[in-house]
Design an enzyme around this catalytic site. Structure first.
Site, PDB file in Angstrom:
ATOM      1  N   ARG A 122     -15.928   7.512  32.625  1.00 58.16           N
ATOM      2  CA  ARG A 122     -14.476   7.991  33.276  1.00 58.16           C
ATOM      3  C   ARG A 122     -13.259   7.251  32.500  1.00 58.16           C
ATOM      4  NH1 ARG A 122     -18.231   7.660  37.424  1.00 58.16           N
ATOM      5  NH2 ARG A 122     -19.074   9.804  37.925  1.00 58.16           N
ATOM      6  N   LYS A 144      -1.495  12.345  24.546  1.00 59.42           N
ATOM      7  CA  LYS A 144      -2.180  13.681  24.822  1.00 59.42           C
ATOM      8  C   LYS A 144      -3.288  13.404  23.667  1.00 59.42           C
ATOM      9  CE  LYS A 144       1.630  17.032  25.452  1.00 59.42           C
ATOM     10  NZ  LYS A 144       2.277  18.061  24.742  1.00 59.42           N
ATOM     11  N   GLU A 186       8.401  16.675  11.945  1.00 65.22           N
ATOM     12  CA  GLU A 186       8.586  16.205  13.107  1.00 65.22           C
ATOM     13  C   GLU A 186       9.716  14.995  13.242  1.00 65.22           C
ATOM     14  OE1 GLU A 186       6.657  17.439  15.415  1.00 65.22           O
ATOM     15  OE2 GLU A 186       4.893  18.180  14.916  1.00 65.22           O
ATOM     16  N   LYS A 228      10.614   9.401  21.340  1.00 63.27           N
ATOM     17  CA  LYS A 228       9.282   9.876  21.979  1.00 63.27           C
ATOM     18  C   LYS A 228       9.087   9.109  23.151  1.00 63.27           C
ATOM     19  CE  LYS A 228       4.846  12.168  21.813  1.00 63.27           C
ATOM     20  NZ  LYS A 228       3.843  12.695  21.145  1.00 63.27           N
ATOM     21  N   GLU A 238       4.581  16.408  31.099  1.00 64.66           N
ATOM     22  CA  GLU A 238       5.063  17.454  30.590  1.00 64.66           C
ATOM     23  C   GLU A 238       5.380  18.494  31.720  1.00 64.66           C
ATOM     24  OE1 GLU A 238       4.061  18.619  26.730  1.00 64.66           O
ATOM     25  OE2 GLU A 238       4.594  20.634  27.122  1.00 64.66           O
ATOM     26  N   ARG A 242       9.713  16.548  28.605  1.00 67.18           N
ATOM     27  CA  ARG A 242       8.587  16.406  27.704  1.00 67.18           C
ATOM     28  C   ARG A 242       8.487  17.725  26.618  1.00 67.18           C
ATOM     29  NH1 ARG A 242       2.902  12.920  26.953  1.00 67.18           N
ATOM     30  NH2 ARG A 242       2.730  13.494  25.126  1.00 67.18           N
ATOM     31  N   ASN A 246       8.478  20.040  21.820  1.00 69.75           N
ATOM     32  CA  ASN A 246       8.028  21.100  21.277  1.00 69.75           C
ATOM     33  C   ASN A 246       8.909  22.066  20.486  1.00 69.75           C
ATOM     34  OD1 ASN A 246       5.173  20.803  21.855  1.00 69.75           O
ATOM     35  ND2 ASN A 246       5.588  21.575  24.036  1.00 69.75           N
ATOM     36  N   HIS A 253       3.163  27.528  15.846  1.00 70.79           N
ATOM     37  CA  HIS A 253       2.043  28.050  16.164  1.00 70.79           C
ATOM     38  C   HIS A 253       1.746  29.433  15.969  1.00 70.79           C
ATOM     39  CE1 HIS A 253       1.768  24.569  19.371  1.00 70.79           C
ATOM     40  NE2 HIS A 253       1.124  24.213  18.035  1.00 70.79           N
ATOM     41  N   HIS A 266       0.403  21.983   9.991  1.00 76.26           N
ATOM     42  CA  HIS A 266       1.035  22.294  11.112  1.00 76.26           C
ATOM     43  C   HIS A 266       2.737  21.829  10.931  1.00 76.26           C
ATOM     44  CE1 HIS A 266       2.055  21.709  15.449  1.00 76.26           C
ATOM     45  NE2 HIS A 266       2.250  20.372  15.157  1.00 76.26           N
TER      46      HIS A 266
END
Ligand code: NAD
Ligand code: GLY
Length: 362
Positions: A122, A144, A186, A228, A238, A242, A246, A253, A266
């Site tokens: 957990r 993430k 990025e 960031k 998000e 946030r 993107n 994508h 990417h």
């Protein structure tokens, strides 16, 4: 000259953690241990990164119980099956809640190892030790974690913040040029979305970055992580700002999916997406033509693509509709009010988007 290590902090209350940026940090026992629990550790890495950088970590952490799990390299291995092999390694090493995972590698290793840490017993601690530029400026920070499902990228995941991020800039020396450039996409994103002065600096410093000048890389990683960290602290899950991170990704994508994941990295698809987001913002009257030209030129100088594959408007529209930011069937786009100021919008003139798709992808 190699700059001295610097430390930023991401302000998430009692889950606040340090982001260390500098040369030689994988050998810095005190810095690593300061943010690790006392129990046994499992390093998760891959077949490319482990031979290069695991020995330094082994030496630095000599005397600690340190098990190793070396994954096959590549996005196609970012699967539940690979994740299962990490759980097997955790069980074999008897890692309990007083233990931790050390994720040593690029974004693929970081995302898999992070998700394993989020779910093992957990939730146990994870230290992110990113070794690609993309991972140092983006994926290692913010919590993430995910693996892919055949139905799409990153569909199985969790938010799980690391206990520490240690970005050893020395690791960038062995990164292939194409991966370095993909990471720069990025970096450019942060300037466009949040900080016009960073964008100016990038235009001035691009040659030094491409030549892997240590001071320039340190500055780029620090300024990117600062932006960031600020945005994640505002909106960890998000539900708001946030999504600005993107910028370029909805277009990107679609390009990645249409060309079959893997043909475009990417970061390359994101770079093209930055150009398309700027072009759409121009058609909306928010950017001047000279601004779009500036974005295109910076992306081109970084050795990144400025011409999209001709996937067709219908296919582009279909793929963009699969974006995780879609709400009530509306594609929300990250656009630019001006250079240095991004905005997430569902309420834009669809004609502007259609004309950009027709001109660039049709
Ligand atoms: P990657 O992890 O596949 O690394 C790229 C390649 O470089 C791999 O072959 C890797 O083995 C190799 N490599 C790594 N470090 C190296 C080094 N120092 N020297 C030589 N080779 C090295 O790709 P990436 O670009 O780092 O990450 C992409 C992944 O990150 C995607 O799966 C994406 O979904 C994910 N991502 C996650 C987030 C997030 O917030 N969690 C953000 C952005 C991207
Ligand atoms: N890479 C986008 C985010 O972390 O939100």
């Amino acid at each position: 000259m190699t700059p001295a290590p610097r430390t930023l902090s991401i302000d998430l209350g009692d889950r606040r953690y340090p982001i260390h940026i500098g040369a030689g940090l994988l050998g810095d026992r005190a810095r690593l241990e300061a943010s690790l629990p006392a129990g046994p550790l499992l390093v998760v890495s891959n077949t490319t990164v482990a031979p290069r950088y695991l020995p330094a970590l082994r030496t630095a952490l000599a005397g600690r119980v340190l098990a190793e799990c070396v994954l096959p390299d590549g996005e196609r291995h970012k699967t539940l099956a690979t994740l299962a092999s990490v759980y097997d390694a955790l069980a074999a090493a008897r890692i309990a809640r007083d233990g931790a995972i050390l994720a040593l590698g690029g974004g693929v290793v970081g995302d898999i190892a992070g998700f394993a840490a989020a779910t093992w017993q957990r939730g146990i601690a994870v230290a992110q030790l990113p070794t690609t530029l993309l991972a140092q400026v983006d994926s290692s920070v913010g919590g993430k974690t995910a693996v892919n499902h055949p139905a799409g990228k990153n569909l199985i995941g969790a938010f799980h913040q690391p206990s520490v991020v240690v970005a050893d800039l020395d690791t960038l020396a062995t990164l292939p040029d194409r991966e370095l450039r993909a990471g720069l996409a990025e970096v450019i994103k942060y300037g466009l979305v949040r900080d016009a002065s960073f964008l100016d600096w990038l235009e001035r410093s691009l040659e030094r970055l491409l030549a892997r000048d240590a001071a320039a890389l340190a500055e780029a990683v620090e300024r990117s992580c600062r932006i960031k960290a600020e945005i994640v602290a505002l909106d960890e899950r998000e539900s708001g700002p946030r999504a600005l991170l993107n910028l370029g990704h909805t277009f990107g994508h679609a390009i990645e999916a249409a060309t079959g994941f893997g043909e475009w990295l990417h970061g390359e698809a994101v770079a093209m997406g930055l150009v398309l987001a700027a072009a759409t913002s121009e058609r909306l009257g928010w950017l001047a033509a000279a601004d779009t030209a500036r974005v295109r030129e910076l992306v081109r100088r970084a050795g990144l693509p400025v011409a999209a594959p001709r996937i067709g408007v219908t296919r582009a529209r279909e793929l963009m509709a699969l974006d995780k930011k879609v709400r009530a069937g509306q594609v929300r786009l990250v656009l630019l009010r001006r250079l240095g100021e991004g905005v997430v919008s569902a309420d834009y003139d669809r004609g502007a988007l259609e004309s950009v798709l027709a001109a660039e992808l049709g």
